[in-house]
Design a protein around this motif. Structure first.
Motif, PDB file in Angstrom:
ATOM      1  N   VAL A  24      36.657 -14.414   8.802  1.00 34.36           N
ATOM      2  CA  VAL A  24      36.069 -13.709   9.944  1.00 34.36           C
ATOM      3  C   VAL A  24      34.661 -13.270   9.594  1.00 34.36           C
ATOM      4  N   MET A  25      34.476 -12.821   8.390  1.00 36.50           N
ATOM      5  CA  MET A  25      33.143 -12.396   7.982  1.00 36.50           C
ATOM      6  C   MET A  25      32.183 -13.582   7.946  1.00 36.50           C
ATOM      7  N   ILE A  26      32.602 -14.704   7.430  1.00 38.26           N
ATOM      8  CA  ILE A  26      31.742 -15.900   7.382  1.00 38.26           C
ATOM      9  C   ILE A  26      31.424 -16.355   8.795  1.00 38.26           C
ATOM     10  N   PHE A  27      32.438 -16.394   9.654  1.00 37.06           N
ATOM     11  CA  PHE A  27      32.226 -16.793  11.043  1.00 37.06           C
ATOM     12  C   PHE A  27      31.263 -15.814  11.741  1.00 37.06           C
ATOM     13  N   SER A  28      31.457 -14.527  11.508  1.00 38.75           N
ATOM     14  CA  SER A  28      30.583 -13.516  12.112  1.00 38.75           C
ATOM     15  C   SER A  28      29.141 -13.676  11.644  1.00 38.75           C
ATOM     16  N   LEU A  29      28.944 -13.955  10.370  1.00 40.37           N
ATOM     17  CA  LEU A  29      27.598 -14.160   9.838  1.00 40.37           C
ATOM     18  C   LEU A  29      26.943 -15.394  10.450  1.00 40.37           C
ATOM     19  N   LEU A  35      22.491 -16.282  16.747  1.00 40.19           N
ATOM     20  CA  LEU A  35      21.907 -15.359  17.718  1.00 40.19           C
ATOM     21  C   LEU A  35      20.518 -14.887  17.287  1.00 40.19           C
ATOM     22  N   THR A  36      20.325 -14.681  15.999  1.00 40.04           N
ATOM     23  CA  THR A  36      19.010 -14.278  15.493  1.00 40.04           C
ATOM     24  C   THR A  36      17.981 -15.380  15.726  1.00 40.04           C
ATOM     25  N   GLY A  56      17.174 -15.467  19.365  1.00 37.87           N
ATOM     26  CA  GLY A  56      16.325 -14.332  19.731  1.00 37.87           C
ATOM     27  C   GLY A  56      14.885 -14.531  19.315  1.00 37.87           C
ATOM     28  N   VAL A  57      14.676 -15.027  18.095  1.00 34.38           N
ATOM     29  CA  VAL A  57      13.308 -15.289  17.618  1.00 34.38           C
ATOM     30  C   VAL A  57      12.654 -16.369  18.476  1.00 34.38           C
ATOM     31  N   ALA A  58      13.400 -17.404  18.822  1.00 31.63           N
ATOM     32  CA  ALA A  58      12.859 -18.468  19.684  1.00 31.63           C
ATOM     33  C   ALA A  58      12.491 -17.910  21.058  1.00 31.63           C
ATOM     34  N   ALA A  59      13.340 -17.051  21.615  1.00 28.86           N
ATOM     35  CA  ALA A  59      13.048 -16.461  22.929  1.00 28.86           C
ATOM     36  C   ALA A  59      11.798 -15.589  22.878  1.00 28.86           C
ATOM     37  N   ILE A  60      11.626 -14.833  21.805  1.00 25.97           N
ATOM     38  CA  ILE A  60      10.430 -13.997  21.667  1.00 25.97           C
ATOM     39  C   ILE A  60       9.182 -14.872  21.563  1.00 25.97           C
ATOM     40  N   ASN A  61       9.250 -15.945  20.790  1.00 22.05           N
ATOM     41  CA  ASN A  61       8.101 -16.858  20.666  1.00 22.05           C
ATOM     42  C   ASN A  61       7.759 -17.497  22.003  1.00 22.05           C
TER      43      ASN A  61
END
Length: 187
Positions: A28-33, A39-40, A43-48
């Motif tokens: 679960v931790m690996i999947f969550s990461l 998502l990160t 998010g960075v692509a959307a900001i750019n």
């Protein structure tokens, strides 16, 4: 299920191997990461993309503003033609008559919106403002002509004279140019 192999002094416990392989603790931790990483990146692509779009819109606004400044200079010169169409301008030969002046309209700081250059349109298109000046890029046609048929001016009593008006925005990045004519009495 426990399988033990006797290999002499060494006994191998397959139960521990199987238990280790089937252990899902930490997945679960690996999947969550991995989801967090995706998502990160999104998010960075959307900001750019947002920053690029904002820059594009700002550049379009600046270009439109500069075009309006240059167009304002053209309109100032057309409406206030007595600023450049002076006796001195009219008495100078067609191949050298020119005038450079600032527009009457100003920005919030009091600076003129445009610089205007006026000259005669004449048959040789002789440069009058110096080398590589856009105000000298005009067609070579006769300076004088008869008034247009639907203008209401008599061909016998009136003539038109052609002029070029070039307006450069305050920042110098945008140039607008137009040809105008004015009716004069022949006598």
């Amino acid at each position: 299920m426990i399988i033990k192999l006797n290999l002499g002094k060494k006994t191998m416990d397959f139960f521990l191997i199987e238990k280790t392989l089937k252990n899902e603790e930490g997945m679960v931790m690996i999947f969550s990461l991995m989801v967090l990483l995706i998502l990160t990146i999104a998010g960075v692509a959307a900001i750019n993309i947002s920053n690029n779009e904002t820059t594009i819109v700002r550049n379009e606004q600046l270009a439109a503003s500069e075009f309006y400044e240059a167009e304002t200079g053209i309109n100032d010169a057309r409406i206030n033609y007595d600023n450049w169409l002076t006796d001195e301008f009219l008495s100078t030969s067609e191949t050298s008559a020119n005038s450079t002046f600032d527009s009457i309209s100003t920005d919030d700081d009091g600076d003129p919106l445009a610089t205007i250059q006026a000259r005669c349109i004449e048959g040789t298109a002789t440069p009058v403002f110096g080398t590589d000046n856009v105000a000298d890029n005009i067609p070579a046609i006769s300076h004088t002509d008869t008034p247009p048929d639907s203008s209401g001016y008599s061909v016998l009593s009136f003539e038109i004279r052609r002029y070029s008006i070039t307006s450069t925005s305050n920042d110098g990045n945008t140039v607008a140019q137009t040809g105008v004519w004015k009716v004069f009495n022949k006598y």
